[in-house]
Design a protein around this motif. Sequence first.
Motif, short mmCIF file in Angstrom:
data_model
loop_
_atom_site.label_atom_id
_atom_site.label_comp_id
_atom_site.label_asym_id
_atom_site.label_seq_id
_atom_site.Cartn_x
_atom_site.Cartn_y
_atom_site.Cartn_z
N THR A 172 0.84 -1.21 0.00
CA THR A 172 0.00 0.00 0.00
C THR A 172 0.87 1.25 0.00
OG1 THR A 172 -0.17 -0.06 2.41
CG2 THR A 172 -1.93 -1.15 1.17
N TYR A 214 4.67 3.00 2.25
CA TYR A 214 5.76 2.65 3.16
C TYR A 214 5.30 2.86 4.61
CZ TYR A 214 9.41 1.78 -0.26
OH TYR A 214 10.17 1.23 -1.26
N ILE A 233 -1.48 0.60 13.30
CA ILE A 233 -1.81 -0.76 12.89
C ILE A 233 -0.68 -1.71 13.28
CG2 ILE A 233 -2.15 -2.20 10.83
CD1 ILE A 233 -3.36 0.34 9.49
N HIS A 266 1.29 -4.99 12.25
CA HIS A 266 1.51 -5.80 11.05
C HIS A 266 2.00 -7.18 11.46
CE1 HIS A 266 1.33 -1.74 9.56
NE2 HIS A 266 1.19 -2.20 8.33
N VAL A 321 -10.07 -4.53 12.50
CA VAL A 321 -10.13 -3.98 13.86
C VAL A 321 -10.96 -4.91 14.74
CG1 VAL A 321 -10.91 -2.04 15.28
CG2 VAL A 321 -9.81 -1.60 13.06
N SER A 338 -3.25 1.54 20.31
CA SER A 338 -4.53 1.90 19.72
C SER A 338 -5.09 3.18 20.32
CB SER A 338 -5.53 0.76 19.82
OG SER A 338 -5.30 -0.04 20.92
N SER A 372 1.67 4.86 8.26
CA SER A 372 2.32 5.33 7.04
C SER A 372 3.51 6.20 7.44
CB SER A 372 1.33 6.12 6.20
OG SER A 372 0.70 7.11 6.98
N SER A 399 -4.41 0.84 3.33
CA SER A 399 -5.35 -0.28 3.37
C SER A 399 -6.77 0.15 3.74
CB SER A 399 -4.86 -1.30 4.41
OG SER A 399 -4.80 -0.72 5.70
N VAL A 429 -9.72 -0.14 6.16
CA VAL A 429 -9.83 -0.51 7.58
C VAL A 429 -11.28 -0.94 7.84
CG1 VAL A 429 -9.64 0.29 9.98
CG2 VAL A 429 -8.03 1.14 8.25
N ARG A 431 -12.11 3.14 6.88
CA ARG A 431 -11.30 3.87 5.89
C ARG A 431 -11.35 3.08 4.59
NH1 ARG A 431 -4.91 4.59 6.94
NH2 ARG A 431 -4.96 2.35 6.50
O1 TXA Z 1 -1.89 0.51 4.34
C1 TXA Z 1 -1.80 0.81 5.52
O2 TXA Z 1 -2.69 0.58 6.35
C2 TXA Z 1 -0.51 1.50 5.98
C3 TXA Z 1 0.64 0.50 5.81
C4 TXA Z 1 1.94 1.00 6.35
O3 TXA Z 1 0.29 -0.73 6.36
N1 TXA Z 1 -0.61 1.94 7.33
C5 TXA Z 1 -1.38 3.02 7.68
O4 TXA Z 1 -1.31 3.33 9.02
O5 TXA Z 1 -2.03 3.64 6.89
P1 TXA Z 1 -1.81 4.73 9.61
O6 TXA Z 1 -1.40 4.70 11.05
O7 TXA Z 1 -1.28 5.84 8.81
O8 TXA Z 1 -3.34 4.63 9.58
C6 TXA Z 1 -3.97 3.73 10.46
C7 TXA Z 1 -5.43 4.04 10.53
C8 TXA Z 1 -5.77 4.96 11.66
O9 TXA Z 1 -5.62 6.30 11.32
C9 TXA Z 1 -7.21 4.58 11.93
O10 TXA Z 1 -8.03 5.22 10.97
C10 TXA Z 1 -7.22 3.11 11.64
O11 TXA Z 1 -6.12 2.84 10.84
N2 TXA Z 1 -7.14 2.30 12.86
C11 TXA Z 1 -6.09 1.58 13.31
N3 TXA Z 1 -6.41 0.96 14.46
C12 TXA Z 1 -7.69 1.28 14.73
C13 TXA Z 1 -8.60 0.95 15.80
N4 TXA Z 1 -8.24 0.17 16.80
N5 TXA Z 1 -9.83 1.49 15.73
C14 TXA Z 1 -10.20 2.29 14.71
N6 TXA Z 1 -9.39 2.63 13.69
C15 TXA Z 1 -8.16 2.12 13.70
#
Ligand code: TXA
Length: 343
Positions: free
Chosen positions: A31, A33, A61, A63, A96, A108, A139, A178, A180, A192
Motif C-alpha cells: 500500500t 511505506y 496498525i 503488522h 479492527v 490503539s 504510514s 489499506s 480498515v 477507511r
Molecule cells: O496501508 C496501511 O494501512 C498502511 C501500511 C503502512 O500498512 N498503514 C497506515 O497506518 O495507513 P496509519 O497509522 O497511517 O493509519 C492507520 C489508521 C488509523 O488512522 C485509523 O483510521 C485506523 O487505521 N485504525 C487503526 N487501528 C484502529 C482501531 N483500533 N480502531 C479504529 N481505527 C483504527
Amino acid sequence: MTRILAAEPAAIAEAATILKRGGLVSFPTETVYGLGARGLHKDEVAKIFAAKGRPPGHPVILHVDGEEMARGLAAEWPPVASELARRFWPGPLTIVVPRAAHVPPEVSGGLDTVGIRAPAHPVALALIRAVGEPLAAPSANIHTMVSPTKAGDVASAAWKEPVELVLDGGPCEIGIESTVVAVGSGPLRILRPGAVTLEQLRAVDPDAVDGTTVIEGDEARAAPGMASRHYAPSAHETRLLPYGDAAAFPDLAIEGGRKSRSGKYSVAAIVLSDAVRRAAEAQALQLRTMIVMPADPALYARGLYAALRDADKHASHLILVESPPDTPAWTAVLDRLRRATHR
Ligand code: TXA
Ligand code: MG
C-alpha cells in the motif's frame, strides 16, 4: 537524510537488528511505506508518534505475518475475522478487533480495540518474521502530510526522531493505505476505504456498511484517525474541481493563483478527463505544471501521492485537482482527495 538500503536479505537482517534494539525502520508494503517499531513495546511505539509528530490519540496498525500471529493480539477473533483473513490476507485490509490485554493501549490510542494487517509484500513479511513479533507501523509520513510510496519520500522527510534505515523495495503497487474494517457485534463497518471494496466485503457479510465520515475539529480526537485534514500537500491551497467541469477551470486557475516572481502563476493542475485536460492545456501559461492521471482507478491510486508530491514541488500557491467521478470504483481515491483538499 535517512539511510536507504536496497531490501536484500542482509539489509532486512540489519533492519531486524535495529528494531530488536528499539530503533525505528521504514519498510515497504504493497500500500504505502510504513514506519515500523516493535508493536508490543510501548516505549518503542512512542518513538513512532514522536518521529511523525502524531497526536497520541491516533491508533497505529499492527503488522503480522498471518492469521495465527493476529489471533494472539485479539481478545476475540470471531469467525468473520477468520473469513476476512482467509480471503484478503496477505493484502490491503486492516481488521479492527477487541485488543488483547498484553497489547499496550498506546498502540490503539487508548481504545480497547486493535487494528491488524498482514501486508502482501515479501519484504514486510520477511522483516516481521525476522523480528518474530508484530510491527506497529503507520504510514511513514510526518503527521497530516502526504503518505510515501517510494523509499526516497521517507528518507527526505523531516523526522522529529531518528529513523535509522529505509528498506527500499521500489514503488508501492497499490499506492494508498489499506481498507480498515471494524469487526464488532453489528455488521462489518468500513472505517477507511481502500483497495478492498465494500462490494468485496459484502461477499463476507451482506450487511457490511461504509462507516467513513469526515469529522471536523475537536470531534476528530474522539474518533481517532478520521481527522478531516490528512494526506495534505504543503502548498498554500489544494482545491477540487468537479469532474469534467472544464468551464470552471480558467477562473479557478486564475483566481486561485497569485503571480509569482517568474511571472507564471504558481498553480499546478492534476487532471483526469479529456475536457479538463484540454482546458488546462489552453491555460498552460498560467500553470507551473500539469499532471494527467490515468483513467483506471487502481492506476490512479498508485500514482496519486507521487502526483500530489510533484505538484507540491512545482506550485507553492495552488494545486487544482480534478475530482474523479463519484462512483464506487473511485471511493478510496475520492476519500484521500477530499481529505487532502479539506480546509
Ligand atoms: O496501508 C496501511 O494501512 C498502511 C501500511 C503502512 O500498512 N498503514 C497506515 O497506518 O495507513 P496509519 O497509522 O497511517 O493509519 C492507520 C489508521 C488509523 O488512522 C485509523 O483510521 C485506523 O487505521 N485504525 C487503526 N487501528 C484502529 C482501531 N483500533 N480502531 C479504529 N481505527 C483504527
Ligand atoms: Mg497515515
